[in-house]
Scaffold this active site. Structure first.
Site, PDB file in Angstrom:
ATOM      1  N   ASP A 126      68.144   7.124  43.700  1.00  0.00           N
ATOM      2  CA  ASP A 126      68.713   8.492  42.510  1.00  0.00           C
ATOM      3  C   ASP A 126      69.889   9.044  43.224  1.00  0.00           C
ATOM      4  O   ASP A 126      69.581   8.571  44.613  1.00  0.00           O
ATOM      5  CB  ASP A 126      67.249   8.762  43.069  1.00  0.00           C
ATOM      6  CG  ASP A 126      66.452   8.611  41.487  1.00  0.00           C
ATOM      7  OD1 ASP A 126      66.572   7.021  40.869  1.00  0.00           O
ATOM      8  OD2 ASP A 126      65.377   8.375  41.304  1.00  0.00           O
ATOM      9  N   ASP A 163      68.335   6.085  34.261  1.00  0.00           N
ATOM     10  CA  ASP A 163      67.620   6.743  33.861  1.00  0.00           C
ATOM     11  C   ASP A 163      68.557   7.288  32.910  1.00  0.00           C
ATOM     12  O   ASP A 163      67.918   7.798  32.021  1.00  0.00           O
ATOM     13  CB  ASP A 163      66.951   7.741  35.011  1.00  0.00           C
ATOM     14  CG  ASP A 163      66.862   6.922  36.236  1.00  0.00           C
ATOM     15  OD1 ASP A 163      66.507   6.159  35.948  1.00  0.00           O
ATOM     16  OD2 ASP A 163      66.460   7.523  36.928  1.00  0.00           O
TER      17      ASP A 163
END
EC number: 3.4.23.36
Length: 162
Positions: free
Chosen positions: A113, A139
């Site tokens: 991330d 995401d």
């Protein structure tokens, strides 16, 4: 059907490229890159869980869950007779995001991330709280696809009667 697969591949490729850049430029103690001061920055993080870093299964379990959901999306799209661009786009983005995170789980054992909206730092009942998690392109694709399904539900799932 081509739109479904093209979007899935494009989303997974974009996710992979951006994660490789994040690994190269942000990992190993590199400072965050501020895009918009006090609001948006690029910060490297390794996520062993799912959304909001929630861990409810071991890494292998999450890998198989991600694989099962991705396979379920493919099965559902093929089973459906719906070929509207909205339907194929929404589910193509969801599949591409799932594949992007699946690649990370297989290759790295975690999901990379790096996008961080630094919206709030504070406390709730004395517990430190960050309002927004660090996330990635995969995401975002999953979220956009899911939002499309919710927002355009009637257009996506309306059956046409002869």
């Amino acid at each position: 059907m081509a739109l479904f697969y093209l979007l899935a591949i494009a989303a997974a490729l974009l996710d992979r490229v951006t994660k490789l850049l994040a690994i190269h430029y942000l990992r190993d103690g590199a400072q965050s890159i501020v895009i918009i001061p006090d609001w948006l920055k690029l910060t490297y993080a390794e996520n062993l869980g799912i959304a909001f870093s929630v861990r409810f299964l071991p890494p292998t379990g999450l890998l198989f869950l991600t694989l099962a959901i991705s396979a379920g999306v493919v099965w559902y799209v093929h089973k459906s007779n719906n070929r509207s661009p909205l339907f194929l786009t929404a589910f193509g983005l969801i599949l591409g995001g799932g594949i992007g995170n699946l690649i990370d789980r297989v290759m790295l054992g975690h999901v990379v991330d790096f996008i961080y909206f630094d919206l709030y730092h504070g406390a709730l009942f004395g517990i430190p709280l960050d309002l927004w998690p660090i996330f990635n392109v995969a995401d975002s694709c999953i979220t956009i696809g899911a939002c499309m399904i919710v927002l355009f539900h009637e257009k996506i799932f309306t059956r046409k009667h002869a």
